[in-house]
Enzyme design. Structure first.
Site, mmCIF file in Angstrom:
data_model
loop_
_atom_site.group_PDB
_atom_site.id
_atom_site.type_symbol
_atom_site.label_atom_id
_atom_site.label_comp_id
_atom_site.label_asym_id
_atom_site.label_seq_id
_atom_site.Cartn_x
_atom_site.Cartn_y
_atom_site.Cartn_z
ATOM 1 N N ARG A 1 1.040 -1.212 -0.069
ATOM 2 C CA ARG A 1 0.034 0.001 -0.101
ATOM 3 C C ARG A 1 0.880 1.350 -0.175
ATOM 4 O O ARG A 1 0.512 2.209 0.694
ATOM 5 C CB ARG A 1 -0.843 0.049 1.021
ATOM 6 N N ASN B 1 2.802 -7.104 8.212
ATOM 7 C CA ASN B 1 2.832 -8.446 7.403
ATOM 8 C C ASN B 1 4.190 -8.961 7.326
ATOM 9 O O ASN B 1 5.142 -8.921 6.138
ATOM 10 C CB ASN B 1 2.252 -8.640 6.162
ATOM 11 N N GLU C 1 -5.768 -12.075 8.798
ATOM 12 C CA GLU C 1 -5.636 -12.000 7.819
ATOM 13 C C GLU C 1 -4.413 -13.014 7.195
ATOM 14 O O GLU C 1 -3.541 -12.556 6.566
ATOM 15 C CB GLU C 1 -5.188 -10.590 7.076
ATOM 16 N N ARG D 1 -1.659 -5.018 17.779
ATOM 17 C CA ARG D 1 -2.794 -4.632 16.872
ATOM 18 C C ARG D 1 -3.998 -5.164 17.201
ATOM 19 O O ARG D 1 -4.218 -6.392 17.462
ATOM 20 C CB ARG D 1 -2.526 -4.969 15.548
ATOM 21 N N ASP E 1 -11.907 -0.634 8.257
ATOM 22 C CA ASP E 1 -10.434 -0.726 7.602
ATOM 23 C C ASP E 1 -10.283 0.626 6.873
ATOM 24 O O ASP E 1 -10.558 0.839 5.678
ATOM 25 C CB ASP E 1 -10.390 -1.828 6.899
ATOM 26 N N GLU F 1 -4.649 4.179 15.419
ATOM 27 C CA GLU F 1 -3.859 4.104 14.335
ATOM 28 C C GLU F 1 -4.603 4.734 13.107
ATOM 29 O O GLU F 1 -5.748 4.520 12.775
ATOM 30 C CB GLU F 1 -3.971 2.450 13.821
ATOM 31 N N GLU G 1 -4.681 4.393 1.155
ATOM 32 C CA GLU G 1 -4.887 3.278 0.556
ATOM 33 C C GLU G 1 -6.275 3.009 -0.372
ATOM 34 O O GLU G 1 -6.455 3.136 -1.386
ATOM 35 C CB GLU G 1 -4.911 2.184 1.476
HETATM 36 C C1 GCU Z 1 -5.716 -3.745 5.231
HETATM 37 C C2 GCU Z 1 -4.547 -3.646 4.115
HETATM 38 C C3 GCU Z 1 -3.744 -4.680 4.125
HETATM 39 C C4 GCU Z 1 -2.939 -4.889 5.574
HETATM 40 C C5 GCU Z 1 -3.976 -4.691 6.713
HETATM 41 C C6 GCU Z 1 -3.681 -4.353 7.792
HETATM 42 O O1 GCU Z 1 -6.421 -4.684 4.945
HETATM 43 O O2 GCU Z 1 -5.236 -3.483 2.817
HETATM 44 O O3 GCU Z 1 -2.634 -4.512 3.191
HETATM 45 O O4 GCU Z 1 -2.090 -5.630 5.845
HETATM 46 O O5 GCU Z 1 -5.072 -3.631 6.426
HETATM 47 O O6 GCU Z 1 -3.640 -3.222 8.462
HETATM 48 O O7 GCU Z 1 -2.905 -5.103 8.759
#
Ligand code: GCU
Length: 792
Positions: free
Chosen positions: A159, A201, A282, A315, A360, A382, A388
């Site tokens: 992003r 990530n 995720e 988080r 989000d 946050e 994005e």
């Molecule tokens: C959103 C974003 C992701 C990111 C996620 C997060 O979904 O698109 O790229 O990893 O948020 O904040 O963990």
């Protein structure tokens, strides 16, 4: 002491590439008299070359030289001198060297500025710019004023829209850290005190010995600017990198693996700020794999960091995929469901980092109710500077007015004032830690973020992190003066464009609380309302032929409204007291439901999308009025973006309106939707080397169909006879842009290339020649002939 404050320049320089952001030190006209009033010396107290005090002294010197053309002399530790001076240092060092002096109570990172006779004292922290009698002290609202970078160690940025990483390339730390130093300078000037350098990530290979050494170099580069470094961790690192058979947070081998890694990290970065952890979300690994709680996961890192004074930003963005056919299923419920019962179970050095809204980073969301459910846990908000879902720096969007809807929101915990900003700064529930983090994602592009105007968001984020009560427009205007100079037209024009930008984007991308109706499955860019529903990701709108909106009431919906304290819950539970701008967030209604404004939901959609796109057309002419008042390089760069946005806002407008018209079958009372009197559809023209192509999703093409060249290496031609009355028109050629090619289009009238000012006669032959490139087959949707003032 952490942050530094730099001298700000208000002048106007020749061509600029944006690299210095708001720290340009552009020269100001200054007569000899003005120069003689400037301090002749800068006295720096007890600063080694790598200390922020030293850097502050040098920055001040560079700033005065560049702005006023004279170079003050730098000396050290001089308590008295006959000539004028700026005195820079910590209160502690000053007192130690020169004896006692009165300074107002300062918190960590706070500073005091005072002018006395021929000396300007900047103690504790530093800033200057006004040499008249003044005494001023300021303290930060909260200790955590961080930025997050989502940089992968292969050099790409998740992003990120300003080019590749300034930190990483091909799995290692970049050898030339010049850009990192320049970033440090910018962050420091807005009082940011830590930067998490890698994507949450996270890739465990950041923790290899070679990369930790590189991390040490990054930290060495930030340190003189008072900015600490933090890193994101992958929860499964003990297994993935360490070769253990488990990453269970309660397993003793895992615990010692992390404490050993932490020891190594601190060997390279003795002042590391802490860890950022995304777990069980995720697809990221986390403690739930071993049926451990999120607090047990967070405390694993809390304990490893505790001996070094580091903190864990853990988080709250944790959720699972859901099934939309279950009426009560709701991703918005996830954060409170996961964290509420863990309140008080997090170690003292753990801070729960909460996205501003429950979904989000959408164009409008209610404040996350988690802010009102953690009383014995430190929290931080946050925010997202990188745009994005909000136009990815190709659309102008000044974000603080959006952020303020959350920071200034009163959650009424226990019926008492409970502004979100007072919760996250720790004031409301008496927490020592707290503050904010913003996802920034600058890259190697000289504009940093991809667009010059987007830098107002980074600047204002720093200001809000220091003082969340700051005014959105006042911060913007400070940024404009620093970035573009003192011209009043420049100031008022950029102010107007920026302040109108969020309402406009909301109007043409998704209003009434329906979220940004963008593609949520991949790019998060451009209109794609259908992508919201019928998948497990949970950003649902539940739109069908009869109605739209998420019923989040307790009485008949997902129960989300009940996660707020009672006064707020009652307000959102009741459709009559829910504000129109969040109606579809909380309620499922028929398209003809009447808003407080008296309009129906569907007509509001149509009108808002038209008015939002119309506002954006004015950005272009407003910006054009600044030609000559801004250096050409930045002027042209912004102009290109605004031209693009003017077109793309129309694509947004039409796509969303067509989609809901198609779904609801209810026509626009103003008869605009589906009627485009000034357009010529490409597929209706005579085609040679071009063929018709049905676009998916249908609503992103005028009349669902566009044309593409029959082959990727052969030009296509589309011709037609003009049926509009003779006259002068603006010509719009609406085409598609596909990654992996840069096609070109050329327009001809009676076989002559069209030039500005040419008169069009009824019956003239229009020809568009499309030249494909790479995988992009010169796709063309329509051509519009726009009479003055018409945007069709
Ligand atoms: C959103 C974003 C992701 C990111 C996620 C997060 O979904 O698109 O790229 O990893 O948020 O904040 O963990």
């Amino acid at each position: 002491m952490r942050a530094l404050f730099f001298l700000a320049s208000l002048g106007f320089a020749a061509a600029e590439d944006g690299l210095d952001g708001w720290l340009r030190y552009a020269s100001l006209p200054c007569s000899g008299q003005c120069q003689s009033k400037l301090p002749a010396n800068i006295v720096v107290f007890n600063a080694t070359e790598t200390s922020p005090v030293y850097v502050a002294g040098s920055e001040r010197q560079a700033g005065i030289q560049s702005i006023y053309g004279i170079q003050p002399h730098i000396s050290h530790n001089q308590c008295k001198s006959s000539s004028s001076a700026i005195v820079v240092g910590t209160v502690h060092q000053y007192r130690k060297t020169c004896g006692s002096r009165d300074v107002p109570e300062l918190e960590e990172d706070g500073f005091w500025l005072s002018t006395e006779a021929n000396r300007i004292y900047i103690l504790g922290q530093m800033n200057v710019g006004n040499f008249s009698e003044v005494s001023y002290s300021t303290n930060p609202s909260a200790p955590i004023r961080w930025v997050n970078q989502w940089d992968n160690i292969d050099g790409r940025i998740e992003r990120g829209y300003g080019g590749p990483s300034i930190f990483f390339k091909d799995g290692a730390i970049i050898s030339d850290l010049t850009r990192v130093r320049q970033y440090a300078r910018l962050l420091s000037s807005i009082r940011i005190n830590a930067v998490v350098v890698n994507n949450l990530n996270a890739n465990a290979t950041l923790l290899t010995p070679a990369n930790l050494k590189g991390l040490g170099r990054i930290a060495d580069t930030f340190r003189p600017y008072g900015v600490q470094v933090g890193i994101s961790l992958n929860f499964a690192s003990p297994e993935d990198l360490g070769g253990l058979s488990t990453f269970d947070p309660l397993d003793s081998s895992v615990i010692s693996w992390w404490s050993n890694i932490t020891k190594h990290v601190y060997q390279h970065v003795p002042d590391m700020a802490g860890y950022l952890v995304k777990a069980d979300s995720e697809g990221q690994p986390g403690p739930q794999t071993y049926s451990r709680t999120l607090s047990q996961g967070a405390n694993l890192f809390g304990k490893a960091l505790q001996p070094y004074g580091g903190i864990v930003m853990f988080r709250a963005f944790v959720y699972n995929q859901l099934n939309e056919s279950v009426w009560t299923a709701d991703r918005a419920n996830a954060a409170v469901n996961f964290f509420k019962d863990l309140d008080g179970e997090f170690d003292e050095n753990v801070v729960v980092q909460i996205k501003y809204g429950p979904i989000d980073f959408q164009v409008r969301e209610p404040a996350s109710p988690l802010f009102a459910n953690l009383f014995n846990t430190s929290t931080a908000i946050e925010l997202e500077v990188t745009q994005e879902y909000l136009g990815q720096q190709s659309h102008l969007l000044y974000l603080p007015p959006l952020w303020k809807t959350i920071l200034d929101f009163d959650l009424r915990v226990d019926g008492k004032p409970s502004l979100v900003r007072d919760v996250v700064t720790g004031k409301r529930f008496n927490r020592k830690l707290g503050g904010s983090a913003a996802v920034v994602n600058v890259g190697t592009n000289t504009t940093w973020l991809g667009s010059h105007l987007s830098m107002s968001n980074l600047y204002a984020y720093g200001r809000l992190a220091w003082n969340p009560a700051d005014d959105a427009q006042a911060m913007l205007q400070d940024w404009i003066r620093l970035t573009f100079g003192l011209d009043r037209t420049v100031l008022s024009t950029i102010t107007k464009m920026s302040m109108d930008s969020w309402p406009a984007y909301e109007a043409y991308s998704g209003n009434l609380g329906i979220q940004t109706l963008t593609d949520i499955l991949y790019t998060h860019y451009g209109p794609n309302p259908a992508s919201q529903d019928n998948n497990g990701w949970g950003q649902w709108t539940r739109a069908d032929h009869t109605g739209i909106g998420m019923d989040r009431t307790v009485s008949k919906g997902t129960g989300f409204a009940g996660q707020y304290p009672s006064e707020i819950a009652a307000m959102y539970e009741n459709i009559d007291t829910t504000p129109d701008n969040l109606l579809l967030w909380f309620h499922h209604v028929e398209y003809m439901h009447s808003l407080h404004s008296g309009k129906s939901v569907i007509q509001h959609f149509y009108d808002a999308h038209y008015s939002g796109a119309e506002t954006v057309q004015t950005f272009l002419s407003q910006w054009e009025s600044l030609k000559g008042k801004i250096d050409d390089e930045r002027y042209e760069h912004v102009l290109r973006r605004l031209e693009y946005q003017a077109g793309h806002s129309i694509v947004w407008r039409d796509a969303i309106n067509n989609f809901y018209y198609n779904l609801s079958g209810i026509p626009d009372t103003a008869k605009r939707v589906g009627h485009h009197p000034w357009r010529i559809e490409a597929e209706s023209m005579q085609l040679e080397g071009y063929k018709a192509y049905t676009i998916n999703p249908f609503e992103t093409a005028s009349g669902s169909v566009a044309i593409v060249t029959a082959a990727n290496d052969t030009m296509g031609t589309a011709t037609t006879q003009i049926k509009f009355p003779s006259g002068t028109y603006d010509l719009a050629v609406n085409h598609y842009d596909i990654d992996g090619g840069q096609s070109h289009w050329q327009a001809y009238l009676n076989d002559k290339q069209i030039v500005p000012g040419v008169k069009v006669n009824k019956g003239d032959a229009l020809k568009i020649v499309g030249k494909p490139d790479g995988v992009e087959p010169a796709p063309l949707d329509y051509v519009a002939f726009l009479p003055d003032g018409v945007v069709d």
